[in-house]
Design an enzyme around this catalytic site. Structure first.
Site, mmCIF file in Angstrom:
data_model
loop_
_atom_site.group_PDB
_atom_site.id
_atom_site.type_symbol
_atom_site.label_atom_id
_atom_site.label_comp_id
_atom_site.label_asym_id
_atom_site.label_seq_id
_atom_site.Cartn_x
_atom_site.Cartn_y
_atom_site.Cartn_z
ATOM 1 N N TYR A 100 -65.438 77.945 68.317
ATOM 2 C CA TYR A 100 -64.137 77.303 68.563
ATOM 3 C C TYR A 100 -64.349 75.873 69.047
ATOM 4 O O TYR A 100 -63.717 74.930 68.567
ATOM 5 C CB TYR A 100 -63.394 78.121 69.618
ATOM 6 C CG TYR A 100 -61.934 77.796 69.790
ATOM 7 C CD1 TYR A 100 -60.972 78.486 69.060
ATOM 8 C CD2 TYR A 100 -61.501 76.849 70.691
ATOM 9 C CE1 TYR A 100 -59.630 78.222 69.214
ATOM 10 C CE2 TYR A 100 -60.163 76.570 70.870
ATOM 11 C CZ TYR A 100 -59.232 77.262 70.128
ATOM 12 O OH TYR A 100 -57.903 76.992 70.291
ATOM 13 N N ASP A 146 -48.822 78.116 66.172
ATOM 14 C CA ASP A 146 -49.363 79.421 66.579
ATOM 15 C C ASP A 146 -48.932 79.778 68.010
ATOM 16 O O ASP A 146 -49.090 80.933 68.424
ATOM 17 C CB ASP A 146 -50.888 79.482 66.432
ATOM 18 C CG ASP A 146 -51.617 78.331 67.074
ATOM 19 O OD1 ASP A 146 -51.073 77.215 67.104
ATOM 20 O OD2 ASP A 146 -52.751 78.540 67.555
ATOM 21 N N HIS A 180 -56.083 70.203 72.271
ATOM 22 C CA HIS A 180 -56.650 69.364 71.226
ATOM 23 C C HIS A 180 -55.603 68.545 70.465
ATOM 24 O O HIS A 180 -55.945 67.883 69.474
ATOM 25 C CB HIS A 180 -57.430 70.247 70.237
ATOM 26 C CG HIS A 180 -56.528 71.167 69.444
ATOM 27 N ND1 HIS A 180 -56.463 71.122 68.079
ATOM 28 C CD2 HIS A 180 -55.644 72.110 69.814
ATOM 29 C CE1 HIS A 180 -55.596 72.014 67.634
ATOM 30 N NE2 HIS A 180 -55.082 72.625 68.667
HETATM 31 FE FE1 FEO Z 1 -53.882 77.515 69.102
HETATM 32 FE FE2 FEO Z 1 -53.593 74.138 68.790
HETATM 33 O O1 FEO Z 1 -53.087 75.908 68.591
#
Ligand code: FEO
Length: 395
Positions: free
Chosen positions: A193, A83, A146
């Protein structure tokens, strides 16, 4: 269309209003998202991150309409996930010799995804590049925030921390900044999130927050890779992350169940009543898993001190919706939360025992043997469920 962030820093990303599922179908994005890419035009021109690959061509065309792509001196890839790196392939076709600054792990992920030998420049925490006009970019590795390859990039003088996923939210908006959007939406998407993506890494995050604070870098803006940029009191989200990373819980109990013939549903409602009688101050939420968004439910689990799980017995076990949900919670590695189980049965009646075992394995403290009821709950069974709820409230 580019938008000015501050001085010579511009947003050149993509707003994805239509997005309703992310990470395949794992994460619901009720309010869409953005893929934030940033262009810095100082003595050197730097591009930080790109966009998700369905928007790669659009991204490169838009960028080319703003600047001659050959004028880009450096590309920074804070994270290899598609992304944010998805625009690289299309971009590097146009400017194949430009250097890409990233962590050693990001080289692995970018090579693994794109199979290209680009000019990777590996950086570690504290490494800097001079971008002219007295400004520097300083890199801070953010392993497991992450992904193992994640990092943040800090722009001196403008005091902008490009934090990538950390501090982000899936929130589509034309507005760039945190003070320009609905604060309830912003908070909800931020905590969702964190709960669904960052919870397993809370211990690492606590150390990293301390490390960032100890660097003594003045931070005027936190420019994330999803959602808005934190410019109004940017440390507010750092403080929230500090709280959330500390085995967060509120005075809340969440009941989660699935049901076959509404017996277990009736127990859920009576247990809810009992909890409220037992502790009038506690917030109680009740979710039928089959009718609820699992990421929203997990966000409430994240806020809870106790989770009460219910399933009828089927095939000597539990409904697969409940089993799958406990499996999801296990991966999130919640700490310091209690659990209790309930369910109706007709014949063998194993569901409560199975739930207790699974919740124990998922890291929850099982505080009771649970409550099970044969056949549909009659008036006595409903009273017993209320008493069970009172016991949980006082546990
Ligand atoms: Fe928004 Fe770990 O990608």
């Amino acid at each position: 269309m580019k938008k000015q962030v501050i001085n010579n820093v511009y947003w050149v990303g993509k707003v994805d209003w239509e997005l309703r599922k992310f990470h395949g179908n794992e994460y619901s994005t009720h309010k869409g998202s953005t893929y934030n890419s940033y262009l810095i035009r100082e003595g050197k021109t730097v591009l930080i991150d790109t966009v998700w690959d369905p928007f790669a061509e659009e991204f490169v065309e838009n960028l080319a309409s703003e600047i001659d792509l050959n004028k880009i001196d450096y590309i920074v890839a804070n994270h290899g996930e598609i992304d944010h790196s998805g625009g690289l392939l299309a971009l590097m076709k146009r400017i194949p010799d430009k250097p890409i600054y990233c962590t050693a792990n990001a080289v692995k992920s970018l090579k693994g995804q794109f199979h290209q030998d680009w000019d990777f420049r590996v950086v570690k925490t504290g490494d800097k590049i001079d971008i002219g006009n007295g400004k520097e970019l300083i890199f801070v590795e953010m392993p497991m925030l992450h992904w193992p390859d994640s990092m943040a990039t800090y722009l001196t003088k403008d005091n902008v921390l490009f934090s990538n996923d950390a501090f982000g939210q899936h929130l589509a908006t034309e507005k760039l900044f945190n003070d320009q959007v609905d604060q309830c939406d912003l908070f909800q998407e931020s905590i969702k999130y964190y709960a669904n993506i960052l919870t397993p890494f809370s211990a690492i995050l606590r150390k990293k927050l301390d490390e960032i604070i100890s660097l003594n870098l003045p931070i005027d803006m936190i420019a994330t890779s999803h959602g808005v940029i934190w410019r109004d009191n940017p440390m507010q989200i750092v403080e929230k992350y500090s709280q959330w990373a500390d085995d967060y819980q509120e005075n809340q109990i969440t009941i989660v169940y699935d049901t076959m013939w509404n017996g277990t549903k009736l127990l859920a409602e009576k247990i809810s009543e009992g909890i409220s009688i037992g502790d009038p101050d506690v917030v109680v939420k009740v979710y039928n898993l089959a009718k609820s968004d699992e990421n929203d439910v997990v966000t409430d689990i994240f806020k809870s001190k106790t989770v009460v799980m219910g399933s009828p017995t089927i095939s000597n076990s539990i409904l697969h919706s409940v089993a799958g949900f406990i499996h999801y919670m296990k991966g999130l590695k919640f700490k310091g939360k209690k659990s209790a189980a309930f369910g109706c049965y007709g014949w063998s009646g194993e569901s409560v025992k199975v739930i207790n075992e699974m919740m124990g394995n998922a890291g929850f403290e099982v505080i009771t043997e649970g409550y099970r009821n044969q056949w549909n709950p009659d008036a006595d069974a409903q009273k017993a469920a209320i008493e069970f709820g009172k016991t949980i409230a006082k546990a």
